[in-house]
Design a protein around this motif. Structure first.
Motif, mmCIF file in Angstrom:
data_model
loop_
_atom_site.group_PDB
_atom_site.id
_atom_site.type_symbol
_atom_site.label_atom_id
_atom_site.label_comp_id
_atom_site.label_asym_id
_atom_site.label_seq_id
_atom_site.Cartn_x
_atom_site.Cartn_y
_atom_site.Cartn_z
ATOM 1 N N PRO A 32 28.729 21.459 59.657
ATOM 2 C CA PRO A 32 28.313 20.063 59.889
ATOM 3 C C PRO A 32 27.035 19.667 59.152
ATOM 4 O O PRO A 32 26.808 18.476 58.909
ATOM 5 N N ASN A 33 26.212 20.629 58.779
ATOM 6 C CA ASN A 33 24.957 20.330 58.077
ATOM 7 C C ASN A 33 25.059 20.535 56.565
ATOM 8 O O ASN A 33 24.047 20.476 55.858
ATOM 9 N N MET A 34 26.265 20.787 56.062
ATOM 10 C CA MET A 34 26.454 21.040 54.635
ATOM 11 C C MET A 34 27.214 19.891 53.976
ATOM 12 O O MET A 34 28.000 19.193 54.622
ATOM 13 N N ASN A 35 26.980 19.697 52.672
ATOM 14 C CA ASN A 35 27.748 18.711 51.921
ATOM 15 C C ASN A 35 28.794 19.421 51.074
ATOM 16 O O ASN A 35 28.833 20.653 51.009
ATOM 17 N N LEU A 57 45.470 19.456 54.415
ATOM 18 C CA LEU A 57 45.421 19.526 55.877
ATOM 19 C C LEU A 57 45.544 18.143 56.513
ATOM 20 O O LEU A 57 45.180 17.932 57.670
ATOM 21 N N ASN A 58 46.012 17.177 55.691
ATOM 22 C CA ASN A 58 46.322 15.812 56.152
ATOM 23 C C ASN A 58 45.103 14.957 56.464
ATOM 24 O O ASN A 58 45.146 14.083 57.344
ATOM 25 N N PHE A 59 44.001 15.211 55.761
ATOM 26 C CA PHE A 59 42.824 14.350 55.866
ATOM 27 C C PHE A 59 42.739 13.491 54.597
ATOM 28 O O PHE A 59 43.150 13.931 53.517
ATOM 29 N N GLU A 60 42.196 12.281 54.749
ATOM 30 C CA GLU A 60 42.111 11.380 53.602
ATOM 31 C C GLU A 60 41.129 11.887 52.556
ATOM 32 O O GLU A 60 41.282 11.618 51.364
ATOM 33 N N ILE A 67 34.256 15.719 59.667
ATOM 34 C CA ILE A 67 34.155 15.239 61.054
ATOM 35 C C ILE A 67 34.983 16.131 61.979
ATOM 36 O O ILE A 67 34.535 16.532 63.064
ATOM 37 N N ALA A 68 36.208 16.462 61.535
ATOM 38 C CA ALA A 68 37.071 17.341 62.344
ATOM 39 C C ALA A 68 36.468 18.737 62.472
ATOM 40 O O ALA A 68 36.528 19.349 63.547
ATOM 41 N N SER A 70 33.288 19.395 62.391
ATOM 42 C CA SER A 70 32.125 19.261 63.279
ATOM 43 C C SER A 70 32.549 19.321 64.736
ATOM 44 O O SER A 70 31.884 19.946 65.572
ATOM 45 N N GLU A 71 33.692 18.687 65.047
ATOM 46 C CA GLU A 71 34.210 18.741 66.415
ATOM 47 C C GLU A 71 34.616 20.170 66.782
ATOM 48 O O GLU A 71 34.361 20.636 67.898
ATOM 49 N N ALA A 72 35.239 20.858 65.836
ATOM 50 C CA ALA A 72 35.639 22.245 66.080
ATOM 51 C C ALA A 72 34.413 23.132 66.272
ATOM 52 O O ALA A 72 34.409 24.033 67.114
ATOM 53 N N ALA A 73 33.370 22.878 65.474
ATOM 54 C CA ALA A 73 32.128 23.656 65.597
ATOM 55 C C ALA A 73 31.482 23.418 66.951
ATOM 56 O O ALA A 73 30.969 24.345 67.590
#
Length: 290
Positions: A32-35, A57-60, A67-68, A70-73
């Motif tokens: 989440p803190n990486m680009n 993985l079906n992300f745009e 974001i996904a 980050s939620e998993a983390a």
């Protein structure tokens, strides 16, 4: 299929995508803190390779992918897991994994202890301590450390506890107790023959005693005036440390102190303010106000 499962199975992943997936799984809480450039650099791949994985993985794009992740983390960091109280971590665990497991063990222990706490028993224990002219602590090893913490807190409400085991002279100390005093025993195994002798003596002399232990089958439970048993999934000897039992004891003793404090809450608050002023600006301060 969940995102983490997709990254783990790596179905139809190219070699570069496998590198990226492996890196993400190993460093999930840092992602989440990486680009995107940082991830590409760490995996020796490219900006476009990371984007292609996100789309596979079906992300745009990378933003939605991140974001996904980050939620998993967040779920990985804050979802509580079952932890072995005796061996809560493995030699191959990272520092972050050990920290997470110790947090989970602490939370799990307190929840289990809270379920076993009997409010009436704690109130009765508080009544015994309140009535006593002197309170003597019988505890050894790690349990004595927890007891000393309780001793320190009790000073705040003008109760001065005596550590009976401090100089291995508990028998002589025990001989000097009277029915106007009380004894608090803190021992996880509750198997000390010396404690059994002392409690037998106290029983004969009608000296009140409170026993905090983790052994529901201990003979000491029958000798104490008020036994409080808080059992944990912890062995007596085969373990890395006394993590679970001491967390439980600390929680129970902190709760007992809080009950005692709440009984005279306003008066204790007034005394706190007076003592605080004395220690901060009064004659007992390091820099007293002239």
């Amino acid at each position: 299929m969940l995102l983490i499962e997709q990254l783990t199975t790596q179905e139809n992943f190219t070699s570069n995508e496998q590198k990226i997936a492996h890196y993400i799984l190993e460093n999930l809480t840092q992602i989440p803190n990486m680009n995107i450039e940082q991830i590409a650099k760490q995996t020796y791949t490219s900006h476009s390779a990371v984007v292609r994985l996100a789309k596979k993985l079906n992300f745009e794009g990378f933003r939605d992918f991140k974001i996904a992740l980050s939620e998993a983390a967040y779920n990985k960091r804050y979802t509580q897991e079952q932890v072995d109280a005796n061996f809560p971590f493995e030699p191959q665990d990272s520092s972050d994994q050990i920290a997470k497991k110790m947090a989970d063990l602490t939370i799990e222990t307190i929840k289990l202890t809270q379920l076993q706490i009997n409010g009436k028993l704690l109130e009765d224990a508080a009544a015994i301590l309140t009535k006593a002219n002197r309170i003597f602590l019988f505890a050894k090893g790690d349990s004595q450390i927890r007891s000393r913490s309780f001793q320190n807190k009790m000073i705040k409400i003008n109760k001065f506890l005596i550590v009976a085991d401090e100089y291995a002279d508990e028998a002589w100390t025990a001989a000097n107790l009277t029915p106007t005093d009380c004894a608090l025993f803190v021992t996880y195994g509750a198997k000390s023959p010396q404690h059994a002798k002392i409690l037998t003596y106290f029983q004969e002399k009608r000296i009140p005693s409170v026993l905090l232990s983790g052994n529901p089958n201990a003979a000491l439970n029958q000798l104490a005036t008020l036994p409080i048993v808080i059992s944990q999934n912890e062995y007596d000897f085969l373990k890395i440390g006394t993590f679970s039992s001491q967390i439980a004891f600390q929680y129970v003793l902190d709760t007992l102190f809080s009950i005692l404090y709440a009984q005279e809450f306003q008066q204790n608050l007034v005394n706190l303010k007076i003592k605080h002023a004395l220690l901060e600006q009064g004659i007992l301060s390091e820099n007293p106000t002239p």
